[in-house]
Design a protein around this motif. Structure first.
Motif, mmCIF file in Angstrom:
data_model
loop_
_atom_site.group_PDB
_atom_site.id
_atom_site.type_symbol
_atom_site.label_atom_id
_atom_site.label_comp_id
_atom_site.label_asym_id
_atom_site.label_seq_id
_atom_site.Cartn_x
_atom_site.Cartn_y
_atom_site.Cartn_z
ATOM 1 N N ASP A 157 0.838 -1.199 0.000
ATOM 2 C CA ASP A 157 0.000 0.000 0.000
ATOM 3 C C ASP A 157 0.876 1.253 0.000
ATOM 4 O O ASP A 157 1.847 1.335 0.761
ATOM 5 N N HIS A 175 -1.651 0.764 -4.752
ATOM 6 C CA HIS A 175 -1.106 -0.507 -4.247
ATOM 7 C C HIS A 175 -0.066 -1.019 -5.229
ATOM 8 O O HIS A 175 -0.291 -1.031 -6.450
ATOM 9 N N GLN A 203 -4.464 6.991 -3.084
ATOM 10 C CA GLN A 203 -4.056 5.738 -2.468
ATOM 11 C C GLN A 203 -3.855 4.706 -3.564
ATOM 12 O O GLN A 203 -4.699 4.557 -4.448
#
Length: 407
Positions: A106, A122, A120
């Motif tokens: 992450d 990953h 955000q």
């Protein structure tokens, strides 16, 4: 503040740091330069240039992925002043970190156009890819009729007919590659953008659209001033520019990529004399718009020296090794064939994340988690002193580990 444009058709808004070539021209904070439409053949060639790299498998998120990036992309939006695309653009610095990681891989992406907006993502470490889903980035509260109080979303972008369409379901994906055998870069053909909604949730315009994107991970920075950026009629230290570079040293020679934002394919070399604290440039050149320019001092000499300074400048460092600054004062980009200086740079400084008197870059020694210094951040991601913590929840970073703790 960028002007907001309607979603009705494929139309444009102004973008900072745009040029007619892919990051090979000296840039200023706002480039009012006419760009030319790029043919399909030219775009195929440019796309191939941006993707020329070795595939990567990510084994160390902090040392391979996290850090400051320079984002290069092609803006197909049409500038209403010229009626032509903005072309190739640079947006920096992007910051990739893992302050709020819930599982391995992450990451948070900050400063991509919005200083207070955080995406955000990953990282799939085994496959060497990164994905960023659609999400709300920020709500404008500035006093601007176009943007005040309106939410902005990061999205992937489709084309339907003659219209850009926001896709809120498909995440943006990029592939990690190794540039010149040492520099992390992320390349993607996925089109992405920032779409603005009204308070009722209806789309009302695009803030930016980007395609053929490449992110280069820097190691160090440089600063200088060369244009009247603040518009006060005087070029001085108030017009300072900063740029992401990749700066490394073998103890005798420093190598700097993307000096003066001239791209990541023509690094310059700097000779080091740590005993006398001098750094010397000797017949160094940069390529700008298919022209070779010499870097010189203020007297147009092509061999000249600066000063090596020991400093602690990088507040984001996670180890206790010393930083170094190479201070050159005034430099010029000189065209020998035309006998003229095309650009003057004042107060030029190269910032290295490590001590240039020792070998840096890909051979850096890593620090184990248990021996690494502890760094605390509040829940907004702002670094705080461990000596003045008030009772509450904090983010503790030590080495490669990030955890939430109560103090």
């Amino acid at each position: 503040m960028k002007k907001l444009y309607s979603c009705v058709g494929i139309i444009a808004l102004a973008s900072t740091l745009c040029s007619a070539a892919p990051a090979t021209e000296f840039s200023s904070r706002v480039r009012n330069i006419s760009t030319s439409a790029v043919s399909p053949a030219e775009r195929t060639e440019l796309r191939a240039m941006s993707r020329a790299g070795e595939g990567m498998v990510i084994t160390d998120l902090e040392n391979q992925v996290q850090g400051r990036y320079s984002c290069e992309y092609y803006s197909p939006l049409i500038w209403e002043v010229t009626g032509e695309p903005f072309g190739w653009c640079i947006e920096q610095p992007m910051l990739v970190e893992s302050y709020y990681a819930e599982e391995e891989g992450d990451v948070n992406i900050g400063y991509l156009f919005f200083l207070q907006g955080i995406l955000q993502g990953h990282v799939d470490m085994a496959n060497g890819t990164i994905s960023i889903p659609s999400r709300k980035v920020i709500t404008y509260y500035e006093n601007d009729d176009d943007m005040e109080g309106k939410p902005v979303y990061f999205v992937t972008v489709d084309i339907e007919g003659n219209k850009y369409v926001a896709n809120y379901d498909r995440p943006w994906t990029g592939t990690f590659e190794l540039h010149d055998g040492k520099i992390t870069k992320i390349a993607s053909e996925e089109r992405w953008g920032f779409v603005v909604q009204d308070k009722a949730g209806s789309e009302i315009g695009w803030f930016e659209i980007a395609e053929h994107t490449t992110w280069y991970r820097g190691q160090g920075e440089m600063e200088y001033y060369n244009d009247d950026l603040n518009g006060d009629g005087v070029i001085d230290a108030q017009d300072k520019e900063q740029t992401v570079v990749y700066a490394e040293s073998d103890g005798n020679t420093a190598t700097v990529y993307n000096a003066f934002r001239t791209g990541w394919n023509n690094p310059i070399k700097i000779e080091l004399d740590n005993e006398n604290k001098t750094a010397t440039m000797r017949e160094q050149t940069v390529n700008v718009n298919n022209s070779t320019l010499h870097l010189t001092d203020d007297s147009n000499a092509t061999i000249f020296s600066g000063i090596i300074r020991d400093a602690t400048w990088d507040v984001d460092k996670r180890d206790e090794r010393a930083n170094s600054v190479l201070d050159f004062g005034t430099m010029k980009a000189y065209d020998k064939a035309a006998f003229e200086s095309l650009r003057t740079f004042g107060n030029v400084r190269f910032f290295f994340k490590d001590d240039v008197s020792v070998q840096t870059g890909v051979e850096n020694i890593t620090v184990s988690d248990s021996d690494a210094p502890a760094t605390y951040y509040n829940l907004s991601g702002v670094r705080v002193s461990s000596d003045n913590l008030t009772p509450g929840i904090y983010i503790l970073r030590q080495g490669n580990k990030t955890t939430k703790v109560i103090r």
